[in-house]
Design a protein around this motif. Structure first.
Motif, PDB file in Angstrom:
ATOM      1  N   LYS A  70      51.033  35.140  76.866  1.00 53.49           N
ATOM      2  CA  LYS A  70      52.106  34.814  75.932  1.00 53.49           C
ATOM      3  C   LYS A  70      51.703  34.989  74.470  1.00 53.49           C
ATOM      4  CE  LYS A  70      55.509  33.306  78.589  1.00 53.49           C
ATOM      5  NZ  LYS A  70      56.885  33.851  78.531  1.00 53.49           N
ATOM      6  N   VAL A  71      50.402  34.854  74.168  1.00 53.77           N
ATOM      7  CA  VAL A  71      49.981  34.702  72.770  1.00 53.77           C
ATOM      8  C   VAL A  71      49.291  35.931  72.189  1.00 53.77           C
ATOM      9  CG1 VAL A  71      48.432  33.387  71.252  1.00 53.77           C
ATOM     10  CG2 VAL A  71      49.849  32.187  72.924  1.00 53.77           C
ATOM     11  N   VAL A  72      48.377  36.559  72.919  1.00 52.14           N
ATOM     12  CA  VAL A  72      47.464  37.529  72.298  1.00 52.14           C
ATOM     13  C   VAL A  72      48.003  38.954  72.332  1.00 52.14           C
ATOM     14  CG1 VAL A  72      45.519  36.052  72.944  1.00 52.14           C
ATOM     15  CG2 VAL A  72      46.092  38.012  74.380  1.00 52.14           C
ATOM     16  N   ASP A  73      47.525  39.755  71.373  1.00 50.77           N
ATOM     17  CA  ASP A  73      47.867  41.175  71.298  1.00 50.77           C
ATOM     18  C   ASP A  73      46.843  42.035  72.033  1.00 50.77           C
ATOM     19  OD1 ASP A  73      49.997  40.552  69.543  1.00 50.77           O
ATOM     20  OD2 ASP A  73      48.598  40.496  67.861  1.00 50.77           O
ATOM     21  N   HIS A  74      45.597  41.597  72.007  1.00 51.76           N
ATOM     22  CA  HIS A  74      44.544  42.367  72.677  1.00 51.76           C
ATOM     23  C   HIS A  74      43.416  41.422  73.058  1.00 51.76           C
ATOM     24  CE1 HIS A  74      41.362  42.769  69.425  1.00 51.76           C
ATOM     25  NE2 HIS A  74      42.347  42.166  68.790  1.00 51.76           N
ATOM     26  N   LEU A  75      42.504  41.915  73.893  1.00 49.72           N
ATOM     27  CA  LEU A  75      41.409  41.096  74.412  1.00 49.72           C
ATOM     28  C   LEU A  75      40.061  41.652  73.983  1.00 49.72           C
ATOM     29  CD1 LEU A  75      42.438  40.544  78.161  1.00 49.72           C
ATOM     30  CD2 LEU A  75      42.793  38.983  76.249  1.00 49.72           C
ATOM     31  N   MET A  76      39.155  40.736  73.700  1.00 45.99           N
ATOM     32  CA  MET A  76      37.746  41.074  73.557  1.00 45.99           C
ATOM     33  C   MET A  76      37.066  40.523  74.814  1.00 45.99           C
ATOM     34  SD  MET A  76      36.193  42.773  71.177  1.00 45.99           S
ATOM     35  CE  MET A  76      36.860  42.429  69.552  1.00 45.99           C
ATOM     36  N   VAL A  77      36.633  41.423  75.685  1.00 41.38           N
ATOM     37  CA  VAL A  77      36.089  41.031  76.986  1.00 41.38           C
ATOM     38  C   VAL A  77      34.563  40.985  76.896  1.00 41.38           C
ATOM     39  CG1 VAL A  77      36.022  41.514  79.457  1.00 41.38           C
ATOM     40  CG2 VAL A  77      38.043  42.153  78.113  1.00 41.38           C
ATOM     41  N   PHE A  78      33.987  39.781  77.025  1.00 42.49           N
ATOM     42  CA  PHE A  78      32.537  39.610  77.009  1.00 42.49           C
ATOM     43  C   PHE A  78      32.018  39.804  78.433  1.00 42.49           C
ATOM     44  CE2 PHE A  78      33.479  38.156  72.933  1.00 42.49           C
ATOM     45  CZ  PHE A  78      32.321  37.867  72.216  1.00 42.49           C
ATOM     46  N   GLY A 133      25.290  41.452  75.962  1.00 36.55           N
ATOM     47  CA  GLY A 133      25.699  42.081  74.713  1.00 36.55           C
ATOM     48  C   GLY A 133      26.787  43.120  74.849  1.00 36.55           C
ATOM     49  N   VAL A 134      27.328  43.329  76.073  1.00 41.01           N
ATOM     50  CA  VAL A 134      28.376  44.334  76.291  1.00 41.01           C
ATOM     51  C   VAL A 134      29.743  43.680  76.061  1.00 41.01           C
ATOM     52  CG1 VAL A 134      29.425  45.923  77.941  1.00 41.01           C
ATOM     53  CG2 VAL A 134      26.948  45.535  77.967  1.00 41.01           C
ATOM     54  N   ILE A 135      30.513  44.237  75.113  1.00 36.59           N
ATOM     55  CA  ILE A 135      31.830  43.696  74.773  1.00 36.59           C
ATOM     56  C   ILE A 135      32.835  44.842  74.762  1.00 36.59           C
ATOM     57  CG2 ILE A 135      33.187  42.494  73.018  1.00 36.59           C
ATOM     58  CD1 ILE A 135      30.573  41.245  72.036  1.00 36.59           C
ATOM     59  N   LYS A 136      33.953  44.662  75.478  1.00 36.97           N
ATOM     60  CA  LYS A 136      34.985  45.698  75.561  1.00 36.97           C
ATOM     61  C   LYS A 136      36.246  45.215  74.870  1.00 36.97           C
ATOM     62  CE  LYS A 136      37.785  48.416  78.749  1.00 36.97           C
ATOM     63  NZ  LYS A 136      37.520  49.673  78.021  1.00 36.97           N
TER      64      LYS A 136
END
Length: 656
Positions: free
Chosen positions: A521-529, A533-536
């Motif tokens: 409902k809230v976010v526009d995009h995700l930062m996937v941990f 140290g790998v973040i998508k």
């Protein structure tokens, strides 16, 4: 109770409020006319409901209405003031508390046997015997252990613990985090294999992977379940009956969460229409009451009694208490913050960030997801300056004013009144446009009645404290909100209003949450941990990310299958060449040749379409509707591609 309600009122209340869910025969649990008072306050009155074998029931209520109290009463941890609680003879009940507690000296595996059944009691008895000089009664215990198959019990416990990502079985309980302790308590309940599971906020402190595992576990088989949860996707996918505790009354809805929302709205509309009709008649009867003399006949006295009944209906108010978060945010400039090649690790093995670069844009709404231990909370603390990076830096804009809602940020003076907590921050709250609210008015917008505002903090429920904490964060007019697990302990009504507020918030938002519905409902995009140290950075909400992730797994499996077929083909050719045995060569029919040619054209077209969709999804230029449409098309496309590719491999195998 007699001092509060007359006999007639009791009868009418009971008739109006009785909502019973039960099977045609032998319910597991039957609750009749349950009443609970806290001082002079009626928490609930004449509650009646049942749970049948195989039913999965979700309990919904606003914070402070007694959800956890009701569960504690059902399992005998709290007393009640009236009514009856009847379990079917011989059934075993498992209870997961919202905040589980174990003695500090226990290990993980010992905690799994702490609250148990006859088998766990037998295991503890056997262990005491083995630790007693002379081992008195050992042979009898060995026979009982064999008969009850208790030898396999520890193995089952370790299996469930492993599925819940708890692998150090001898670790002391006192060393566990809140999330780990919740998983141990969950394992403790599940391994006893109870007939009826009672769960209080089972998803709190679990990461997304664990929530989805538990969702699948509870959806299988013929489990009987009563559960309190704020996780709406979890509720929708697990439960088939919804109980709503509202205004001291319980209402039942035989359907999932979506069905409940629809029928609840219908109930409110019908109740409001009844009140409106009563108000019209009330005005006429009020005029009659004023005109009639005091001495009345029997007929007039009957009409007078009816008038008082009508008055009660007319004065009822069925309305939705809303947390109206109309708080002004201060101006935020175009420069927000920039993370410049941040590195952070703990020791040699725990890498959190590695050369991480990101430039946050104005009005951006980012969601952060990942398994526990991948560095989500550490990232937030780095941003806020609470810990320092090993290298790199954060450059924060001059106009940025952070508002931080953390998991462990509630540090109230227990002896303060609710109103004084807010007044210590400000006497008035700026709503913008020249509008102001007093501290008392502001709290009422957060569903704190004038009476509740005079309560001491220690009297508040866990959810009410969370709501008060949210109030203290937002009233300071931040323009950059950082919310770390904001959905824990908040009721669904508060979450719905908070979602609307965040969507219209004129500032930036970072949300760390395991609540999939809230994130969607809230976010526009995700930062996937992803750990190490790998973040998508994924351009979409959580449901779209899950669809994409599932399709990636399908592609990997299809690729592995193709490689296996190719490998087998090479081995077969090598074997034939080595043994020099003539092999009968198959040929494609004319129809199969045409099919293979068409498949090659189809696969090329599908690959091109897939490439275009993936590029569009990563472009960041799609509207919400376009993003949703392409996210839905991608899994269908991949299925077609897998099917045609596998058929082409089969034909190619024949031809070669």
């Amino acid at each position: 109770m007699k001092a509060l309600l007359s006999d007639d009122e009791k009868k009418r209340t009971f008739a109006r409020r009785r909502h019973i869910i039960m099977a045609a025969v032998n319910p597991y649990l039957q609750v009749e006319s349950l009443t609970k008072l806290i001082g002079e306050r009626v928490l609930f009155d004449n509650l009646s409901f049942g749970i049948a074998e195989g039913q999965r029931v979700g309990l919904i209520a606003k914070n402070g209405t007694g959800k956890s109290t009701l569960l504690n009463i059902l399992v005998g941890k709290e007393p009640y003031d009236g009514g009856s609680i009847i379990y079917r003879n011989g059934i075993q009940v498992g209870y997961l508390e919202q905040t589980p507690n174990y003695p500090d000296e226990l290990t993980v595996i010992e905690a799994c046997f702490w609250h148990g059944n006859d088998t766990t009691n037998l295991i503890r008895e056997y262990e005491r015997c083995m630790n007693t000089p002379g081992n008195p009664g050992l042979q009898e215990l060995l026979d009982r252990m064999e008969q009850d198959k208790a030898w396999d019990y520890e193995g089952r416990a370790k299996q469930i613990l492993s599925q819940l990502k708890i692998n150090d079985f001898n670790q002391p309980i006192k060393e566990l985090s809140g999330g780990q302790l919740k998983r141990v308590a969950l394992a403790n309940v599940l391994i006893t294999e109870p007939d009826l599971l009672i769960l209080d906020e089972p998803t709190n402190h679990l990461d997304l992977e664990m929530i989805e595992w538990l969702e699948g576990y509870l959806s299988r088989g013929n489990l009987s379940l009563l559960m309190v949860t704020h996780d709406r996707y979890f509720l929708d996918r697990v439960c088939s009956v919804i109980l709503e505790l509202d205004d001291e009354t319980i209402y039942s809805y035989k359907g999932n969460y979506e069905y409940y929302l629809e029928k609840r709205q219908e109930r409110i509309q019908i109740a409001n229409a009844e009140i409106a009709r009563a108000n019209n008649l009330y005005r006429t009867e009020l005029d009659w009451m004023r005109r009639m003399p005091c001495a009345r006949g029997t007929k007039a006295r009957y009409r007078e009694e009816s008038f008082y009944e009508l008055e009660k209906i007319a004065k009822r108010r069925i309305h939705e208490d809303n947390v109206r978060l109309e708080v002004k945010s201060t101006y935020i400039g175009s420069k927000i913050f920039e993370a410049e090649y941040i590195c952070k690790s703990f020791g040699n093995d725990k890498v959190i960030l590695k050369d991480f670069y990101y430039n946050f844009s104005r009005y951006e709404k980012m969601g952060i997801v990942g398994n526990n231990g991948t560095g989500k909370s550490t990232f937030i603390k780095l941003l806020l300056g609470e810990i320092r990076p090993d290298s790199g830096r954060f450059v924060v804009g001059e106009t940025v004013k952070f508002g931080y809602y953390s998991q462990d940020g509630m540090q109230f003076d227990e002896q303060m009144k609710v109103i004084d907590v807010v007044r210590n921050i400000a006497e008035y709250v700026d709503l913008g446009g020249g509008k102001h609210l007093s501290a008392m008015q502001f709290l009422q917008h957060f569903m704190f009645s004038p009476q509740t505002q005079q309560n001491y903090v220690y009297k508040l429920s866990g959810g009410e404290r969370r709501r008060l904490y949210l109030c203290t964060v937002l009233m300071q007019n931040p323009n950059f909100l950082i919310l770390d697990e904001p959905t824990n302990d908040l009721d669904i009504v508060t979450l719905q209003i908070l979602e609307e507020y965040l969507k219209n918030f004129k500032g930036c938002v970072i949300v760390v949450s395991h609540d999939r519905y809230f994130m969607d409902k809230v976010v526009d995009h995700l930062m996937v941990f992803q750990g190490n140290g790998v973040i998508k950075d994924f351009p979409g909400n959580y449901s779209q990310y899950r669809l994409w992730k599932d399709e990636q797994l399908k592609l990997e499996r299809a690729e592995a299958a193709k490689n296996k077929v190719a490998s087998n083909k090479i081995e077969k050719k090598t074997e034939n060449h080595t043994t020099n045995i003539p092999q009968e060569r198959k040929r494609l029919t004319f129809k199969e040749k045409k099919e293979k040619e068409q498949l090659e054209l189809d696969i090329a077209a599908l690959e091109e379409e897939k490439k275009q969709i993936e590029e569009a999804l990563c472009s960041g230029t799609l509207s919400v509707d376009e993003l949703t449409e392409k996210s839905k098309r991608l899994p269908v496309l991949n299925d077609e591609l897998d099917e045609k590719t596998m058929r082409w491999v089969e034909l190619d195998e024949i031809e070669s």
